[in-house]
Design an enzyme around this catalytic site. Sequence first.
Site, PDB file in Angstrom:
ATOM      1  N   VAL A  24      39.112  -1.619 -12.145  1.00 34.77           N
ATOM      2  CA  VAL A  24      37.808  -1.624 -12.819  1.00 34.77           C
ATOM      3  C   VAL A  24      37.905  -1.306 -14.310  1.00 34.77           C
ATOM      4  O   VAL A  24      37.212  -1.920 -15.130  1.00 34.77           O
ATOM      5  CB  VAL A  24      36.835  -0.651 -12.109  1.00 34.77           C
ATOM      6  CG1 VAL A  24      37.306   0.792 -12.196  1.00 34.77           C
ATOM      7  CG2 VAL A  24      35.423  -0.794 -12.673  1.00 34.77           C
ATOM      8  N   SER A  66      60.809 -17.649 -10.701  1.00 32.71           N
ATOM      9  CA  SER A  66      61.495 -18.764 -11.354  1.00 32.71           C
ATOM     10  C   SER A  66      61.270 -18.798 -12.857  1.00 32.71           C
ATOM     11  O   SER A  66      61.902 -19.598 -13.556  1.00 32.71           O
ATOM     12  CB  SER A  66      61.031 -20.087 -10.739  1.00 32.71           C
ATOM     13  OG  SER A  66      59.641 -20.258 -10.913  1.00 32.71           O
ATOM     14  N   TYR A  90      45.084  -3.364   2.968  1.00 36.39           N
ATOM     15  CA  TYR A  90      45.978  -2.748   1.985  1.00 36.39           C
ATOM     16  C   TYR A  90      46.227  -1.291   2.344  1.00 36.39           C
ATOM     17  O   TYR A  90      47.380  -0.840   2.421  1.00 36.39           O
ATOM     18  CB  TYR A  90      45.373  -2.835   0.586  1.00 36.39           C
ATOM     19  CG  TYR A  90      45.990  -1.854  -0.382  1.00 36.39           C
ATOM     20  CD1 TYR A  90      47.303  -1.997  -0.803  1.00 36.39           C
ATOM     21  CD2 TYR A  90      45.256  -0.757  -0.867  1.00 36.39           C
ATOM     22  CE1 TYR A  90      47.884  -1.082  -1.680  1.00 36.39           C
ATOM     23  CE2 TYR A  90      45.823   0.151  -1.734  1.00 36.39           C
ATOM     24  CZ  TYR A  90      47.139  -0.013  -2.141  1.00 36.39           C
ATOM     25  OH  TYR A  90      47.707   0.898  -2.996  1.00 36.39           O
TER      26      TYR A  90
END
Length: 333
Positions: free
Chosen positions: A191, A39, A151
């Site tokens: 990292v 949005s 994941y």
Amino acid sequence: MPSAPLAVVTGAEGFIGSHLTEALVASGYRVRALVQYNSFSSYGWLETLPADVLAGVEIVLGDVRDPGSVRALVTDAEIVYHLAALIAIPYSYQAPHSYVDTNVTGTLNVLEAVRHAEVPRLVHTSTSETYGTARTVPITEDHPVNAQSPYAASKAGADLLADSYCASFATPVVTLRPFNTYGPRQSMRAVIPTVIGQVAAGERAITLGDLRPTRDFTFVEDTARAFLAVGTAPADAVLGRTFNAGTGGEISIGDLVRLIGKVMDTALDVTADEERVRPAASEVMRLVADATRLREATGWSPEHGLEDGLARTVEFFLDPANLARYKTDVYNI
């Protein structure tokens, strides 16, 4: 005069996607860039690209989770680069359903769209995390898949879907499996920007998770070149195959921090934060690539050493305008 070929990039607003978009325009492509609808009408990192690059980019707001968006996206494409994904490993412990929706179902939508539009080539993006902790070193593409996080599992599922579409429907898919890409524009969930960003913001006491794991870090421009390599190589050299993209070198996170301190000419004090440590069985302790297959098929090899790439990344974060885009004092999962 014939028009430039059209390349579609999903996830174009992101770290690697924005660099790939730049590289494609520089190589003479028109790019149709899928940016996740939001949005704020934000185009992510694409907003930072030079005007002459953006002149060759058509930005489309949409979502790979929506089949209709993807079908319209790939119309008339010569090649599709599918990079859109949820990527943060720690967040996958909290929201695994969203990883399946985006990484598995989203990839299914892309495969279906490419199949029905008869796009000549799809480059699907995998990840070295699908291998889990190295059982043999360096890791070849024949290494067993061992997903140690939601994941990684979602990406492994997407990889299997890509393989199945190639076998079942002769969908012209090639899979690229990058190893730990880093460089300018990377998010604080990784990292290297975490360390560099904290130092650039004036911190000298750096907070990280486990310092023991080793990784094969590849500079983002080399990763973008790997995408171009598998996207433009002769079909019989790459279609239906998976390729690692990495340097073949490895460094522990602890030694990496010391090297960043050297590049930034700063003594760093590193503290381990238990909140940032992965569950023991989920931590991938060692990843190092064997990219022989990619080199033999396409001629690709990395052009940037780690210290050189870190210096480029430090230069990016030391620019106040770039640093202002980050929340360096917040743990980004």
